[in-house]
Design a protein around this motif. Sequence first.
Motif, PDB file in Angstrom:
ATOM      1  N   ASP A 139       8.232  -6.062 -19.883  1.00  0.00           N
ATOM      2  CA  ASP A 139       7.282  -5.502 -20.830  1.00  0.00           C
ATOM      3  C   ASP A 139       5.860  -5.401 -20.289  1.00  0.00           C
ATOM      4  O   ASP A 139       4.958  -5.016 -21.007  1.00  0.00           O
ATOM      5  N   ALA A 140       5.633  -5.743 -19.017  1.00  0.00           N
ATOM      6  CA  ALA A 140       4.268  -5.655 -18.497  1.00  0.00           C
ATOM      7  C   ALA A 140       3.831  -4.193 -18.398  1.00  0.00           C
ATOM      8  O   ALA A 140       2.789  -3.802 -18.915  1.00  0.00           O
ATOM      9  N   VAL A 141       4.667  -3.404 -17.698  1.00  0.00           N
ATOM     10  CA  VAL A 141       4.286  -1.993 -17.513  1.00  0.00           C
ATOM     11  C   VAL A 141       4.317  -1.231 -18.838  1.00  0.00           C
ATOM     12  O   VAL A 141       3.390  -0.478 -19.154  1.00  0.00           O
ATOM     13  N   LEU A 197       4.378  -8.567 -10.238  1.00  0.00           N
ATOM     14  CA  LEU A 197       3.778  -8.325 -11.551  1.00  0.00           C
ATOM     15  C   LEU A 197       4.467  -7.178 -12.282  1.00  0.00           C
ATOM     16  O   LEU A 197       4.659  -7.208 -13.494  1.00  0.00           O
ATOM     17  N   GLY A 198       4.841  -6.153 -11.538  1.00  0.00           N
ATOM     18  CA  GLY A 198       5.461  -5.009 -12.196  1.00  0.00           C
ATOM     19  C   GLY A 198       6.834  -5.321 -12.753  1.00  0.00           C
ATOM     20  O   GLY A 198       7.334  -4.620 -13.624  1.00  0.00           O
ATOM     21  N   LEU A 235       0.828  -1.205   0.000  1.00  0.00           N
ATOM     22  CA  LEU A 235       0.000   0.000   0.000  1.00  0.00           C
ATOM     23  C   LEU A 235       0.867   1.262   0.000  1.00  0.00           C
ATOM     24  O   LEU A 235       0.477   2.284  -0.548  1.00  0.00           O
ATOM     25  N   THR A 236       2.045   1.184   0.622  1.00  0.00           N
ATOM     26  CA  THR A 236       2.906   2.363   0.602  1.00  0.00           C
ATOM     27  C   THR A 236       3.698   2.446  -0.697  1.00  0.00           C
ATOM     28  O   THR A 236       4.419   3.399  -0.922  1.00  0.00           O
ATOM     29  N   ALA A 237       3.566   1.445  -1.549  1.00  0.00           N
ATOM     30  CA  ALA A 237       4.278   1.430  -2.833  1.00  0.00           C
ATOM     31  C   ALA A 237       5.782   1.476  -2.632  1.00  0.00           C
ATOM     32  O   ALA A 237       6.484   2.323  -3.174  1.00  0.00           O
ATOM     33  N   ALA A 238       6.273   0.532  -1.839  1.00  0.00           N
ATOM     34  CA  ALA A 238       7.713   0.423  -1.638  1.00  0.00           C
ATOM     35  C   ALA A 238       8.398   0.073  -2.966  1.00  0.00           C
ATOM     36  O   ALA A 238       7.776  -0.538  -3.825  1.00  0.00           O
ATOM     37  N   PRO A 239       9.677   0.446  -3.108  1.00  0.00           N
ATOM     38  CA  PRO A 239      10.334   0.303  -4.424  1.00  0.00           C
ATOM     39  C   PRO A 239      10.299  -1.127  -4.943  1.00  0.00           C
ATOM     40  O   PRO A 239      10.481  -2.073  -4.193  1.00  0.00           O
ATOM     41  N   GLY A 240      10.072  -1.277  -6.253  1.00  0.00           N
ATOM     42  CA  GLY A 240      10.122  -2.580  -6.888  1.00  0.00           C
ATOM     43  C   GLY A 240       8.790  -3.280  -6.966  1.00  0.00           C
ATOM     44  O   GLY A 240       8.625  -4.211  -7.748  1.00  0.00           O
ATOM     45  N   LEU A 241       7.817  -2.844  -6.177  1.00  0.00           N
ATOM     46  CA  LEU A 241       6.525  -3.527  -6.206  1.00  0.00           C
ATOM     47  C   LEU A 241       5.651  -2.945  -7.308  1.00  0.00           C
ATOM     48  O   LEU A 241       5.885  -1.849  -7.796  1.00  0.00           O
TER      49      LEU A 241
END
Lengths: 608, 114, 254
Positions: A492-494, A487-488, A388-394
């Motif tokens: 090529d996903a993003v 997933l991120g 939820l805090t969007a830590a790096p790499g997620l």
Amino acid sequence: MSSLSALPVVVPFLAGPLLVATGSFAPRWLEDGTAVLAAISVCALCVLLAVHAATEPFAYWLGGYRPHHGVAIGISLSIDPLGAGLGAFAALLVSAALVYSIHYFDAVKGLFHGLMLLFMAGMVGFCLTGDLFDLVVFFELMSAAAFALTAYRIEERAPLQGAINFAITNSIGGYGMFIGVALLYARTGALNMAQIGAALGGHQADPLVIVAMVLLIVGFLTKAAAVPLHFWLADAHAVAPVPVCVLFSGVMVELGIYAVARLYWVIFSGPMGASAPTLRAILITLGVVTALLGALMCAMQRHIKRLLAFSTISHVGMFICGLGLLSAKALAGIGVYLVGHGLTKGALFMCAGVLLHRFATIDEYDLHGRGRAVPVVGVLMAAGALLLTAAPGLTTYFGKSLLEAAASDGGYGWLIAVFIVVSAVTGGAVLRITGRVFLGWGPNEGPDPGQARAAAERVDETRGERDRTPILMVIVPAVLLVVAAVLGLVPDAVPAIERDAARFVDHGAYARWVLHGLPVAWAHVATSHEQPVDVLYSVLAVAGAVGTAALGLFGRPLREGLPARLTGASRSALHSLRRLHSGHIGDYIAWWTAGAATLGLVCLVGLR
Amino acid sequence: MSFLPYAAAAWLFLVGLWGVVSSTNLVRAVLSLTVVQSSTYLVLLGIGFRSGAKAPVVADIPQSSRLVDPVVQVLVLTDVVIEATVTALLLALVVQAHKRFGSLDPADLRILRD
Amino acid sequence: MTRRARLALFALAGPAFAAVLVIGLHGLPTFGDYHGVYGLLVNRIEPRLRHATDIVTALNFDIRAFDTLGEEFILFTSVSGVALLLRRLRVADEHAERSRGTEDHRFAGASAGVRMSSLLLIPLLIALGGYVVLHGALTPGGGFQGGVVMAAGPLAVLVAGRYLIMKHLAPEWLLEAADSAGAAGYVLMGVGGLIFTGVLLKNFLPLGTPGELLSAGMMPLNSIAVGLEVTGAFLLVWTEFLDQALITTGGEEG
């Protein structure tokens, strides 16, 4: 391949009545199995459609009524990768919720599975359709199933109140939408979204178009729970069974955002083109208010499901800010973040469900320290908080960086501060719960004895506390969190989502491939690259979350040390804010009217 | 004069909303929703009307006669079904609420609040 | 919020919202003079295209059949919701009732005249409903309208004062079966279109002569499926509500 287009809707329409009719005598494993199988097959079908549409989006005309010279009389399923992808995501969450409920409910009738499948049918149809009235019909289908599922635990009293508030608020939003559709039909003589967009395209927006847009946006934002249309969401989440909350927060609410995006870029971007900066300001204001209010209310909750519900509202505020930026990059950011957030929120609700299942209470203070019996769930909740805090790499990190880049590109750099505050406060609230429940930190009595105690909820009427937790109930959220984390990073996903978003916002191209079936020469899209400053923002958010959690856990002596006037004023302000969420339907509708009227007047004045 | 149906629709929407906001009885609140819905019928049917035209059934009239717009009628039909069923669901909720809470006043449903 | 605060908020917001609506509605074309291309086109081509003389039904069950599919399932979902809400608690009460011995729950004031005329009504209503359903493609009507009329037939038994007989005539399992069969039947018709013509919900049956009962392809069949579903659904909803009122409160009605 395109003849499969309608199957994602047909499969649950066949399986749903089957499950409802056989519910009273079919064995539990058969019901569970059929429902999960149906959901997974719909997910697979939608993924197939999305992959096929990624090269060449296509329209499937039902009943064989193809358009002539740009005039459509049939209903189309306009399949493009973002729509089909969202449908796949909805089906995925439904499958996860159904697998989770295999052990969550000790006994359940066929009606639960049937209603879940019909709920899924409504969501998937909503994502795939290209016709405006069809959109409203599937919206109502989704809503009807949601109302029934909210009131599922009829042995308690609170679900009735929650379902009534939910149903009345959403219905009124829906009625406004009907009038919006009528206005557009009267002006353009069309119900197909592409045709309406083409008909409105050349002309500057006049009051009728503006009011139609307001009514449609208000209707969809009621579903998305924007402030002040949001009051129903916390009530509904507090009482709906956990597998249903997973779907509400994970995808149903986000579908409102999707609808606003689709309507804006297909229908309204033409007539509103000249006044886009004003519209941007209006939507961003709405988004910021929603985000901040949601975050504030989230931090003040002790009922864990309500807390998660308010954090959803806060993130929806972020989505609305992203929408308000009116750019392809922001849309891509919303898309990536939405998936990450949906998976995370679903997993967090499932973890809350484990606590409820095991200890028969969902109050943060009643659970103080008891989570030590299920430490794995504590790890999962902490992971969810990080997401939820969007830590790096997620995945959420990639979505947020796209949003931040879009904000600075659009001249709204200060939005980044809002995003950081939202991430910090909502992530911090979940970290706080994790600390208090699983590690026994902090006091075990709430600060405000007047705050309504969470009703002692039970999953079913025959059992109270249990002494073991089925392993499946822990595996499903773990899987969701792992997917949300990696997933991120899939190559090529993003960038694929960025390309799809750029095509989504192409107004003229949509009419071309829907109405005329002609191939479109897509322009090359430069995809974004990571900026080091994104990592900085993310680390700031994580630090903020840890700080907020620490404050929540250990901050009481600090608070007692502050001057009395300061604490007194802030306490009464917060108290009034909480009192507004009164549970009374009259209040909710009064605020709804106020919100709709304000948005309408501001748009009418500002968007000429 | 020709704006009357639409003015009536706006009035109905307002009155229905007022009914929900000011009701002390949940049944009245749910039926006020019906009133709000009727405003949508008025707008839709008003839009499709053509003066001097006949109903869109060509069983016994020449096919080339002037007919009203059939699409809005289909929209209203869908609308009516949706409204009837959601009202049924809401009334079932209200019946249960009456049984469990012993009251139909929204102010007495006080479990969910902050 | 206090009641006064709530009403004060609405006193400001309500008229403002109504004003927004009126401003939007002002932009509508003149009443009575609508030239929308969708309606004009359908009016002109539909009778020739599908041999149906009721253009509204043709739109409902053919051109915009997908909307009707969604709408059918809204009906199905809401009725399932009503059953979910009202049935589980009623089961407990019904056991208590049955132990008191079966009684006819009659309306204390139902006179012989009322009972005679309602008994006469039953075959009339069912016949009229069936007629409206079958002739959906030809004359005003169709599955939804006819289904409601047919559902009123057994309801007339209730008016005649014999509620339990009505429940024997229209038992729950039959109504649920009708409801599910109607909903699934409509979907299967659409799938038939998919199988035989490659497109969902495409009319794949022979079109016949306009004006005859068996014309317009699959429209009469769709009409019957919907009629079945609506009858089952409405009777189910009515019996659920009436059970709450008549059985659980002891049943004497004045």
